[in-house]
Motif scaffolding. Structure first.
Motif, short mmCIF file in Angstrom:
data_model
loop_
_atom_site.label_atom_id
_atom_site.label_comp_id
_atom_site.label_asym_id
_atom_site.label_seq_id
_atom_site.Cartn_x
_atom_site.Cartn_y
_atom_site.Cartn_z
N ALA A 45 0.85 -1.19 0.00
CA ALA A 45 0.00 0.00 0.00
C ALA A 45 0.89 1.25 0.00
N THR A 46 0.48 2.26 -0.62
CA THR A 46 -0.79 2.45 -1.30
C THR A 46 -0.61 2.34 -2.81
N PHE A 49 -2.23 -0.50 -5.28
CA PHE A 49 -3.63 -0.94 -5.16
C PHE A 49 -4.31 -1.17 -6.51
N ARG A 69 1.96 -2.17 4.51
CA ARG A 69 2.39 -0.79 4.25
C ARG A 69 3.80 -0.62 4.80
N GLU A 170 0.79 12.17 -2.62
CA GLU A 170 -0.54 11.58 -2.59
C GLU A 170 -1.44 12.03 -3.74
N ARG A 173 -2.52 9.51 -8.30
CA ARG A 173 -2.80 8.06 -8.30
C ARG A 173 -3.93 7.73 -9.28
#
Length: 187
Positions: A45-46, A49, A69, A170, A173
């Motif tokens: 993760a992440t 996924f 993770r 972040e 994605r």
């Protein structure tokens, strides 16, 4: 500015990705077909996924799925040092074949830590299925457990890439392809 304005170059399209994922899943199915040892896919993760979901949906044998993770990057583009496991798997992998599903193998530090961790939990074998591989940046030789195999989606040039689950701070994605992020977006 739309997401496309943040991408300098597209390296792999949605169609490229779908074709390669299907090939990898077929290879994994063939390699483990007929084994009496249970198979577990452990997604890192992440970032992995989307890749994990796409691969396991195409594997044609029973497979358990879990996540682990490990953190080594923080919010930048350079590793912050030794990886640490911040969220462990829930499935007991003792005596099972494990496929560690990773978004990208860069230095190999995180992957080596995770392989050793799964070995310490008694996995019969630990294979790696990485979407992208950057061998030019490798600092740690990968040692797989048992009769583990190395499955690679694409060999990635030494660019900062995002999309298909991979991020910068972040973000990105959700980009459905893999592209090179414009330097002004991360500097």
């Amino acid at each position: 500015m739309a997401l496309e304005g943040h991408i300098e170059t597209v390296l792999w399209t949605e169609a490229d990705i779908a074709a390669r994922v299907a090939e990898l899943a077929s290879q994994i199915t063939d390699d483990f077909l007929g084994s009496s040892v249970p198979l577990v896919a452990v997604g890192v993760a992440t970032g992995a996924f989307l890749f994990l979901a796409d691969v396991v949906r195409r594997i044609k044998i029973p497979i358990e799925v879990d996540f682990i993770r490990a953190e080594s990057y923080g919010s930048g583009t350079e590793s912050s040092g030794a990886p640490r496991i911040s969220c462990d798997i829930k499935i007991d992998v003792a005596g099972k074949h494990v496929i560690l599903v990773e978004d990208i193998v860069d230095t190999g530090n995180t992957l080596s830590c995770l392989v050793a961790h799964l070995e310490s939990k008694g996995a019969s074998s630990v294979s790696v299925c990485t979407f992208l591989d950057k061998p030019a940046r490798r600092k740690v030789e990968l040692k797989l457990v048992g009769e583990g195999k190395f499955y690679r989606g694409f060999e990635c040039p030494d660019y900062f890439v995002v999309g298909y689950g991979m991020d910068f701070a972040e973000l990105y994605r959700n980009v459905p392809y893999v592209g090179v992020l414009k330097p002004e977006m991360y500097k």
